[in-house]
Design an enzyme around this catalytic site. Structure first.
Site, mmCIF file in Angstrom:
data_model
loop_
_atom_site.group_PDB
_atom_site.id
_atom_site.type_symbol
_atom_site.label_atom_id
_atom_site.label_comp_id
_atom_site.label_asym_id
_atom_site.label_seq_id
_atom_site.Cartn_x
_atom_site.Cartn_y
_atom_site.Cartn_z
ATOM 1 N N ASP A 187 -3.713 0.561 -9.611
ATOM 2 C CA ASP A 187 -5.122 0.224 -9.820
ATOM 3 C C ASP A 187 -5.400 -0.102 -11.283
ATOM 4 O O ASP A 187 -6.133 -1.047 -11.601
ATOM 5 C CB ASP A 187 -6.016 1.379 -9.392
ATOM 6 C CG ASP A 187 -5.936 1.646 -7.898
ATOM 7 O OD1 ASP A 187 -5.405 0.796 -7.166
ATOM 8 O OD2 ASP A 187 -6.415 2.721 -7.473
ATOM 9 N N TYR A 222 -4.155 12.058 1.115
ATOM 10 C CA TYR A 222 -3.425 11.206 0.162
ATOM 11 C C TYR A 222 -2.300 12.018 -0.474
ATOM 12 O O TYR A 222 -1.146 11.578 -0.550
ATOM 13 C CB TYR A 222 -4.399 10.687 -0.896
ATOM 14 C CG TYR A 222 -3.810 9.710 -1.901
ATOM 15 C CD1 TYR A 222 -4.109 8.361 -1.834
ATOM 16 C CD2 TYR A 222 -2.967 10.138 -2.926
ATOM 17 C CE1 TYR A 222 -3.593 7.462 -2.755
ATOM 18 C CE2 TYR A 222 -2.443 9.253 -3.848
ATOM 19 C CZ TYR A 222 -2.755 7.910 -3.756
ATOM 20 O OH TYR A 222 -2.233 7.035 -4.666
ATOM 21 N N SER A 277 -24.751 6.752 -16.710
ATOM 22 C CA SER A 277 -24.501 5.659 -15.780
ATOM 23 C C SER A 277 -25.815 5.173 -15.203
ATOM 24 O O SER A 277 -26.709 5.973 -14.899
ATOM 25 C CB SER A 277 -23.596 6.134 -14.635
ATOM 26 O OG SER A 277 -23.573 5.185 -13.584
ATOM 27 N N LEU A 317 -11.858 -0.132 -3.327
ATOM 28 C CA LEU A 317 -11.789 -1.263 -4.257
ATOM 29 C C LEU A 317 -11.610 -0.799 -5.697
ATOM 30 O O LEU A 317 -11.803 -1.559 -6.628
ATOM 31 C CB LEU A 317 -13.043 -2.126 -4.128
ATOM 32 C CG LEU A 317 -13.277 -2.733 -2.743
ATOM 33 C CD1 LEU A 317 -14.583 -3.522 -2.715
ATOM 34 C CD2 LEU A 317 -12.109 -3.620 -2.334
ATOM 35 N N SER A 318 -11.244 0.472 -5.866
ATOM 36 C CA SER A 318 -10.860 1.024 -7.157
ATOM 37 C C SER A 318 -11.998 1.063 -8.171
ATOM 38 O O SER A 318 -11.853 0.655 -9.318
ATOM 39 C CB SER A 318 -9.664 0.249 -7.730
ATOM 40 O OG SER A 318 -8.992 1.014 -8.692
ATOM 41 N N GLU A 371 0.830 -1.211 0.000
ATOM 42 C CA GLU A 371 0.000 0.000 0.000
ATOM 43 C C GLU A 371 0.859 1.253 0.000
ATOM 44 O O GLU A 371 1.823 1.364 0.769
ATOM 45 C CB GLU A 371 -0.908 -0.011 1.230
ATOM 46 C CG GLU A 371 -2.311 0.442 0.954
ATOM 47 C CD GLU A 371 -3.050 -0.510 0.022
ATOM 48 O OE1 GLU A 371 -3.235 -0.142 -1.155
ATOM 49 O OE2 GLU A 371 -3.443 -1.594 0.458
ATOM 50 N N HIS A 372 0.514 2.190 -0.888
ATOM 51 C CA HIS A 372 1.227 3.463 -1.047
ATOM 52 C C HIS A 372 2.677 3.235 -1.470
ATOM 53 O O HIS A 372 3.539 4.078 -1.246
ATOM 54 C CB HIS A 372 1.158 4.297 0.236
ATOM 55 C CG HIS A 372 -0.202 4.893 0.469
ATOM 56 N ND1 HIS A 372 -0.528 6.168 0.088
ATOM 57 C CD2 HIS A 372 -1.315 4.365 1.017
ATOM 58 C CE1 HIS A 372 -1.798 6.405 0.414
ATOM 59 N NE2 HIS A 372 -2.306 5.317 0.967
#
Length: 362
Positions: free
Chosen positions: A153, A203, A50, A106-107, A16-17
């Protein structure tokens, strides 16, 4: 003529990161994803609709501006990036349908971008190769939407292989499918329902902090700090925040490599402690967890999970636990009970199995 492609969301097993630090990550695609159906038009308008949003968003290709479009910006960014590269494009009608929980880590955004990009590539016969597709989807998120994602991702959405995790070298952008046998094991996803925002300031602060630490250490990226040199590197930094960031990234890269070695040896059970150590590092050093994440991890471990960690950008989203399949119901009940005691919003729990990356649908 219409063309439909589906791109998955992803779980990051570990790493992660590390992506924007030119390091290593180990994601896998999940069954939930986004399907994009595209059709050419006879004008220069891009219309994006959408099934999860109200009304279409429309814009002229020649007037697309970074930062515009709201949720539809992820789709508009694909068209903008192609147009900026000099390609002549017709107008497009795009319809997307996603079952990836938004804001869950979850991208969902990469699933949207990659489904649209692969569908447009197919419809217009652009012939984009793997590297070009990755660059296109990253640019759509980074430069049009303004989300400072590192590329992991998109790699997961585009290149994942069923029953495997995807070992990603984020410097070379090369990938390798690593078998992830789950015989009598399961990966349980706990969606905490605490939403996060990837484009948010926290972030960005950590990404900029990592870049500043690398500059002060005289390396191009924190991936270049060897584990044996970590103590010496930390001693050269006089800010605790930067030291914590460096310690997380360097040790997380090492945990990814150890996890890959274990999976290559066919020992999925042995990776559990590495997953838990990753969460501790994100909690104590990178400081991107929140109570809902920590409570879920503790509940899973108390219920017999072999390992558990936050997955995603942090400040909300999901936790994953590696546990015996026969203990799934008990683990879910334990998390739900812990959330009830803390008066948190009830979580959503579901198993995740490594699934294929972007593919054309009937």
């Amino acid at each position: 003529m219409t063309v439909s492609w589906r791109a998955p969301g992803r779980v990051n097993l570990i790493g992660e990161h590390t992506d924007y630090n030119a390091g290593f990550a180990l994601p896998f695609a999940i069954e939930q994803g986004c399907t994009a159906t595209v059709e050419a038009r006879h004008d220069d308008v891009v219309s994006v609709a959408s099934r999860q949003q109200d009304g279409p968003v429309e814009a002229s290709i020649g007037r697309l501006q970074p930062g515009s479009g709201g949720w539809a910006g992820y789709a508009l960014g694909v068209v903008w990036s192609l147009a900026e590269s000099g390609r002549e494009l017709p107008g497009l009608t795009v319809e997307v349908d996603s079952d990836v929980p938004v804001g869950s880590g979850l991208s969902s955004s990469a699933a949207l971008v990659c489904s649209v990009a692969t569908a447009v590539d197919d419809l217009l016969d652009l012939g984009l190769d793997a590297d070009e597709m990755l660059a296109l989807t990253r640019r759509a998120e980074n430069d049009f939407v303004g989300a400072p994602t590192g590329g992991m991702d998109q790699l997961a959405a585009l290149r994942s292989v069923e029953s495997h995790v995807l070992f990603c070298d984020m410097r070379s952008l090369t990938t390798r499918a690593v078998p992830f046998p789950l015989d009598e094991l399961a990966v349980l996803v706990v969606d905490t329902r605490a939403e996060h925002q990837h484009a948010g300031g926290e972030y960005r602060r950590r990404r900029e902090g990592c870049e500043e630490a690398a500059r002060r250490l005289g390396v191009s990226a924190l991936r270049d700090v060897a584990p044996d040199d970590l103590d010496a590197a930390l001693a050269r930094l006089d800010e605790d925040e930067l030291r914590r960031y460096v310690r997380h990234v360097v040790t997380e890269d090492e945990r990814v490599l150890r996890t890959v070695d274990l999976l290559d040896a066919g020992d999925s059970r042995a990776i559990g402690p590495l997953l838990t150590a990753s969460h501790v590092s994100m909690r104590d050093d990178f400081r991107i967890t929140i109570p809902q994440l920590d409570v879920a991890v503790d509940a899973l471990l108390d219920a017999g999970a072999l390992g558990a960690r936050m997955t995603g950008g942090g400040f909300g989203g999901c936790v994953i636990g590696l546990l015996p399949t026969k203990g799934m119901d008990e683990a879910i009940a334990a998390v739900e009970a812990a959330y009830d005691r803390e008066s948190f919003t009830a979580p959503r729990c579901f198993p995740a199995r490594p699934s294929p990356g972007a593919h054309r649908t009937p």
